[in-house]
Design a protein around this motif. Structure first.
Motif, PDB file in Angstrom:
ATOM      1  N   PHE A 196       7.236  11.440   2.466  1.00 48.11           N
ATOM      2  CA  PHE A 196       5.876  11.003   2.135  1.00 48.11           C
ATOM      3  C   PHE A 196       5.664   9.571   2.629  1.00 48.11           C
ATOM      4  CE2 PHE A 196       2.668   9.166  -0.663  1.00 48.11           C
ATOM      5  CZ  PHE A 196       1.691  10.142  -0.669  1.00 48.11           C
TER       6      PHE A 196
ATOM      7  N   LEU B 242       3.354   5.676  -5.725  1.00 49.39           N
ATOM      8  CA  LEU B 242       3.200   5.708  -7.186  1.00 49.39           C
ATOM      9  C   LEU B 242       2.059   6.640  -7.611  1.00 49.39           C
ATOM     10  CD1 LEU B 242       3.770   2.021  -8.284  1.00 49.39           C
ATOM     11  CD2 LEU B 242       5.187   4.017  -8.771  1.00 49.39           C
ATOM     12  N   ILE B 243       1.006   6.719  -6.780  1.00 46.11           N
ATOM     13  CA  ILE B 243      -0.052   7.682  -7.121  1.00 46.11           C
ATOM     14  C   ILE B 243       0.485   9.102  -7.002  1.00 46.11           C
ATOM     15  CG2 ILE B 243      -2.421   8.447  -6.631  1.00 46.11           C
ATOM     16  CD1 ILE B 243      -2.920   5.794  -5.230  1.00 46.11           C
ATOM     17  N   ALA B 244       1.373   9.288  -6.007  1.00 50.21           N
ATOM     18  CA  ALA B 244       1.799  10.647  -5.682  1.00 50.21           C
ATOM     19  C   ALA B 244       2.952  11.170  -6.528  1.00 50.21           C
ATOM     20  CB  ALA B 244       2.179  10.729  -4.204  1.00 50.21           C
ATOM     21  N   TYR B 245       3.819  10.276  -7.016  1.00 53.09           N
ATOM     22  CA  TYR B 245       4.996  10.751  -7.750  1.00 53.09           C
ATOM     23  C   TYR B 245       5.147  10.009  -9.069  1.00 53.09           C
ATOM     24  CZ  TYR B 245       5.901  12.901  -3.305  1.00 53.09           C
ATOM     25  OH  TYR B 245       5.764  13.649  -2.178  1.00 53.09           O
TER      26      TYR B 245
ATOM     27  N   ALA C  76      -0.119   5.186   8.118  1.00 44.26           N
ATOM     28  CA  ALA C  76      -1.523   5.261   7.731  1.00 44.26           C
ATOM     29  C   ALA C  76      -1.989   3.927   7.180  1.00 44.26           C
ATOM     30  CB  ALA C  76      -1.731   6.375   6.702  1.00 44.26           C
ATOM     31  N   PHE C  77      -1.151   3.288   6.340  1.00 44.41           N
ATOM     32  CA  PHE C  77      -1.544   1.962   5.846  1.00 44.41           C
ATOM     33  C   PHE C  77      -1.478   0.915   6.964  1.00 44.41           C
ATOM     34  CE2 PHE C  77      -1.397   3.768   1.673  1.00 44.41           C
ATOM     35  CZ  PHE C  77      -2.398   3.061   1.036  1.00 44.41           C
TER      36      PHE C  77
ATOM     37  N   GLY D 171      -0.941   2.680  -9.325  1.00 38.67           N
ATOM     38  CA  GLY D 171      -0.911   2.888  -7.887  1.00 38.67           C
ATOM     39  C   GLY D 171      -2.275   2.669  -7.259  1.00 38.67           C
TER      40      GLY D 171
ATOM     41  N   GLY E 222       0.822  -1.209   0.000  1.00 39.26           N
ATOM     42  CA  GLY E 222       0.000   0.000   0.000  1.00 39.26           C
ATOM     43  C   GLY E 222       0.853   1.255   0.000  1.00 39.26           C
TER      44      GLY E 222
ATOM     45  N   ALA F 229       2.282   1.640  -3.439  1.00 39.60           N
ATOM     46  CA  ALA F 229       1.216   2.037  -4.367  1.00 39.60           C
ATOM     47  C   ALA F 229       0.872   3.510  -4.194  1.00 39.60           C
ATOM     48  CB  ALA F 229      -0.021   1.168  -4.135  1.00 39.60           C
ATOM     49  N   SER F 230       0.783   3.944  -2.935  1.00 40.55           N
ATOM     50  CA  SER F 230       0.426   5.332  -2.678  1.00 40.55           C
ATOM     51  C   SER F 230       1.530   6.279  -3.167  1.00 40.55           C
ATOM     52  CB  SER F 230       0.170   5.518  -1.187  1.00 40.55           C
ATOM     53  OG  SER F 230      -0.434   6.735  -0.940  1.00 40.55           O
TER      54      SER F 230
ATOM     55  N   ASN G 213       9.862   4.686  11.138  1.00 39.23           N
ATOM     56  CA  ASN G 213      10.843   5.139  12.128  1.00 39.23           C
ATOM     57  C   ASN G 213      12.225   4.514  12.026  1.00 39.23           C
ATOM     58  OD1 ASN G 213       9.240   7.031  13.755  1.00 39.23           O
ATOM     59  ND2 ASN G 213       7.926   5.228  13.960  1.00 39.23           N
TER      60      ASN G 213
ATOM     61  N   THR H 268      -0.347   6.606 -11.772  1.00 41.36           N
ATOM     62  CA  THR H 268      -1.481   6.877 -10.891  1.00 41.36           C
ATOM     63  C   THR H 268      -2.464   5.706 -10.900  1.00 41.36           C
ATOM     64  OG1 THR H 268      -1.298   9.172 -11.583  1.00 41.36           O
ATOM     65  CG2 THR H 268      -3.270   8.570 -10.366  1.00 41.36           C
TER      66      THR H 268
ATOM     67  N   THR I 283      12.050   7.979   7.951  1.00 48.61           N
ATOM     68  CA  THR I 283      12.429   9.205   8.653  1.00 48.61           C
ATOM     69  C   THR I 283      13.940   9.346   8.808  1.00 48.61           C
ATOM     70  OG1 THR I 283      10.313   9.186   9.811  1.00 48.61           O
ATOM     71  CG2 THR I 283      12.032  10.581  10.733  1.00 48.61           C
ATOM     72  N   PRO I 284      14.648   8.335   9.376  1.00 55.64           N
ATOM     73  CA  PRO I 284      16.097   8.549   9.527  1.00 55.64           C
ATOM     74  C   PRO I 284      16.847   8.630   8.194  1.00 55.64           C
ATOM     75  CG  PRO I 284      15.461   6.375  10.375  1.00 55.64           C
ATOM     76  CD  PRO I 284      14.198   7.091  10.043  1.00 55.64           C
TER      77      PRO I 284
ATOM     78  N   PRO J 187      -2.131  11.573  -1.875  1.00 58.71           N
ATOM     79  CA  PRO J 187      -1.245  11.359  -3.029  1.00 58.71           C
ATOM     80  C   PRO J 187      -1.648  12.159  -4.269  1.00 58.71           C
ATOM     81  CG  PRO J 187      -2.487   9.348  -2.507  1.00 58.71           C
ATOM     82  CD  PRO J 187      -2.761  10.318  -1.415  1.00 58.71           C
TER      83      PRO J 187
ATOM     84  N   PHE K  32      15.117  15.283  16.996  1.00 53.71           N
ATOM     85  CA  PHE K  32      14.869  14.003  16.330  1.00 53.71           C
ATOM     86  C   PHE K  32      14.612  12.926  17.383  1.00 53.71           C
ATOM     87  CE2 PHE K  32      16.218  10.007  14.391  1.00 53.71           C
ATOM     88  CZ  PHE K  32      15.608  10.064  13.155  1.00 53.71           C
TER      89      PHE K  32
ATOM     90  N   ALA L 238      20.270   8.233  11.115  1.00 56.24           N
ATOM     91  CA  ALA L 238      19.919   9.561  10.609  1.00 56.24           C
ATOM     92  C   ALA L 238      21.075  10.554  10.565  1.00 56.24           C
ATOM     93  CB  ALA L 238      18.785  10.149  11.448  1.00 56.24           C
TER      94      ALA L 238
ATOM     95  N   ILE M  24       2.814   7.991   5.087  1.00 51.63           N
ATOM     96  CA  ILE M  24       1.815   7.115   4.522  1.00 51.63           C
ATOM     97  C   ILE M  24       1.930   5.686   5.075  1.00 51.63           C
ATOM     98  CG2 ILE M  24       2.657   6.017   2.373  1.00 51.63           C
ATOM     99  CD1 ILE M  24      -0.143   8.565   2.419  1.00 51.63           C
TER     100      ILE M  24
END
Lengths: 256, 256, 256, 256, 256
Positions: A145, A45-48, A152-153, B8, A39, A42-43, A194, B5, A198-199, B199, D145, D47, A149
């Motif tokens: 991103f 890929l929708i965004a970029y 969220a998934f 995705g 997910g 995939a997300s 995490n 898109t 992020t790092p 996205p 961080f 990081a 995301i």
């Protein structure tokens, strides 16, 4: 090769495995991998655009594997070029430019040797720096991103699991294990965010500003040596870019 | 047409369906659709004027269906115009301007052919660019608003379900299924935010900056060819806008 | 009168009521109203001076009821003024200024008719615009503060309810209904934030920038007509402020 | 030595221990320490470069142990230097510069005594200030961080514990204690963020801006005394940097 | 004295108490006070120097008790000074300056009477304004820090309570009350943040910008009267700072 990243990544997962008492079985669940890893990808890929998403792999590889020229070495190299240009003329740099491994520096020296107008050299190299910066920034944006995301998934997966479980509670003994499986996606999402996204974004940012600094140093050096500056002046101009500690080191070395 | 898109979006939902073991029944609940989808749309209508909300559909369609002129092709086109203008005079472009499909470029060339003052051309086209940008920005803002408000309506729906369920717990067997239904709105809210709004807003942002760059390239090219610049100068000015890799490609092609 | 806001508000609550199966009884609880609505208002009173809080009602009413002069109409009006001023002298505007309903435009025209120094007119009207903007901004800030504080009081109410419920669990049958009541405050807080404060703040922001744009257009027009500009120049200056689509409409209309 | 930090840290933990009724046993769990403390450190290593992470210890120690020269004392010192330089010539400062403990001030005075060009002194010292600032900023970024990542590892640990517990619920009596252990990581993460990382970053930020102010004061003073300014002028220039209250104190003292 | 703040604070707590059915007993728990209030204060002490933390009490008291001179009264006062200075010379203000209660205005008038250079007056008063602003900003930052850290300590307290409770579940009847006590800290943290820290920071911000505006008005007035401006000019310069409504009021009053 960046040791700290590998130590960090290996360490994080080792400590987590230790924390579970080396009992990894309950944490492996393929549908959860599909939902969270799949997910998230995939997300993204929708965004970029596809090309930019694939490009991120190259940027990350580049950044972690190619050793940045250290600023001090770059300064010494450029001062050496300035000395040679002063003794033997700027054309003498043609042969030496073949040995340069950094493509940006090589291009700049060749432009100077070719007698290109200083303004045009500056314009070409500045555009190139800003595109390098934009390429790095883009990869950092995609990683950030991902860091938003993926959890969220993770939550979406947990909600899917909870809805399935709550809709079918005839067997009380299965509630616990089902809920355990539902929580695994949240765990995956948090780990991806995490320990990876992020790092990595933070480290990429650090590497990027280092590389940009080195490129600006090269630009300043090329402009200075093309205008025929005295090698001492070249050095003084360039050391202004770096930390006072490193600056002292260069000067000390020369006095020897 | 933007493949990534679609890949995705299709991929995200396929993976989620796989993750549930192809058991979609428990996840379909019409009142939850009313609350989350309806509530989100209603809240967007409170927040933005009707005309702008309807406009977003056009912007999204435009952005995904109309292929942006690639910067390299735009440069080649403008250099070609500059060559023709130099050989046959700027009026010769009148006929060719009929073939241009991009309305912005067409308008610019016609203004130049009409002998409009350069300052006025620049002013007109710059305003037009800033309005294109503002229109895109507005649609992105609405999508981002949706990404915040959809999960909020998801939570509102869950709270509604929980209050109803908790107020009537005489039948213990219905608690599980009722709670499952309550959680579905949170799931819907999260899916709307993380597979559509967030996205899409990111991709729209990327497309927008690409289109703005192309428009600025066109503006620069029109100004340059109107002032009678040598086609080589036109090319040099325009390639400064694009990535060094693409720039090299244009120059290489010409040398052939 | 803004239809979309009313459709949105009515729609949001209708959909929510439909989502609950038209069973509103369990969602009405007066102590919850005291805590969430009362607490939010009280916290706004701690945060902002009484006069400003009362002022917000006027701003919202103004913004939703008074129709903004559309930019195209404003331009036509100002071009008409410029034509009359050119034919009959600027003093001829005195009589016409009486018919103007917008107090800002009226004041500006009267200042111009009175022969006030252009710099002073500009200074006076610019200050007035910045105060209008600040007043709108202030109301938006208060609404955004409400959007943060209402869910917080929702959570405070739920915690109050949970503590009371958990401290007295002798009657197991009352646990469910008590918890339902505890959750109602969170629901109220979320509804206040997501159907009122957040979308109203967004719409107010949109209205505000539209009104500011119209005021800037008026300022530009007044300055231009006072300096005796040709009506065509006045029109050209003013159409630069508006979207190319609207601009074309004005020009087309004139050609007829 | 900063008393407030120690009082604060000791106080926070004392109050927490009091709040638990001096019953610390249930809150100590080594695997939780591995996951939260270890995971946070590991993620910081992914990081940030190893050298920078180790450097943070030095920065924190420096900042907490080395007493910043107070601005008023620095001004008195510089005015004293200006008086001596005026009476006995700037070379007279050579001997006195040996007693200066602040390396930045010492370097600046020596550059002035050596007759370095004012522009070069300014350039060297300004670069040095910006590198001191960047070094502090870097440490603050790492602490911030940590404040984000520690609670994330706390949640990861709790999810690990919950998954293990839910997968094996055969013994109902163990559910409570197992869940207690699962929550400990969230507690650790929150304590690391809210008693160490977040407040330390805030204090470091305060110390940093104080030190930068003192360094800018020194730079201004050195430039002023090198240009042979009257000691009264030096004082007037420097007191402009400090709070009116402190300024009055310096002037009062002198009048005595 | 600021009525709204007191009404707001009293109202918020009255409504909350009403919401609980005037049953406060279950919400009072001393260990929870230690953890949340104590922990928040301790964390603030780690984050900010003791002197600044104590200073915040003075700033808050000042801001709530001392009535800001209203801008209209300040303007009338300064125009009066300008008239007197024009009639009797600037030295005539010496006597009147004794009656001024605002220390900033008093200092400025005395500097003007003493014949200080305009540039120096401006420099001194500007620095003073920026330090007043910085002092206010600092207090706001501490309050905002409290608004973040208090709920965090609330959560820490709840986690402490849950761990203790879950580790010892032998008596099922004590689970409810123990959990109630655990939740009290979260309630305290939320109340501190949402009824004290957040709204106080907002109000302090409003007061601060009002006071800064008044001080800037005073500065402008002092500069204008020292340069011997006509009282009408002084008034015109100063009314440009204030809302058009207030401006009209001043002018109307004069015409009488």
């Amino acid at each position: 090769m960046d040791i700290a990243t590998i130590i960090g990544l290996a360490g994080a997962y080792l400590l987590i495995i230790m924390g579970t008492g080396f009992n990894l079985g309950p944490f492996i669940d393929m549908p959860s991998v599909y939902i969270v890893v799949g997910g998230t990808v995939a997300s993204i890929l929708i965004a970029y655009p596809l090309k930019k998403v694939l490009g991120i792999i190259g940027v990350i590889k580049n950044v972690f594997l190619i050793k940045n020229s250290s600023p001090t070495e770059t300064i010494k190299l450029l001062v050496g070029f300035a000395e040679q240009a002063r003794r033997e003329g700027i054309l003498a740099l043609e042969a030496r430019s073949q040995e340069i491994t950094d493509p940006f520096l090589k291009k700049g020296i060749q432009l100077a040797v070719d007698g290109t107008e200083p303004d045009l050299i500056k314009d070409i190299l500045t555009t190139e720096i800003s595109f390098i910066e934009a390429r790095h920034k883009y990869s950092i944006t995609i990683l950030e991103f991902g860091a938003t995301i993926a959890p969220a998934f993770g939550m979406i997966g947990t909600l899917l699991g909870l809805v399935l479980m709550l809709g079918n509670m005839s067997d009380p003994d299965s509630i616990g294990p089902n809920m355990a499986v539902a929580l695994i996606t949240t765990l995956y999402g948090s780990l991806i965010a995490n320990t990876i996204c992020t790092p990595m974004a933070a480290k990429l940012g650090g590497y990027s500003s280092e590389e940009i600094l080195t490129k600006e140093l090269m630009l300043e050096g090329i402009m200075s040596l093309q205008s025929g500056d005295n090698p001492r002046i070249v050095e003084q101009k360039l050391t202004a870019f770096i930390a006072p500690g490193l600056r002292a080191a260069i000067i000390k070395e020369e006095k020897k």
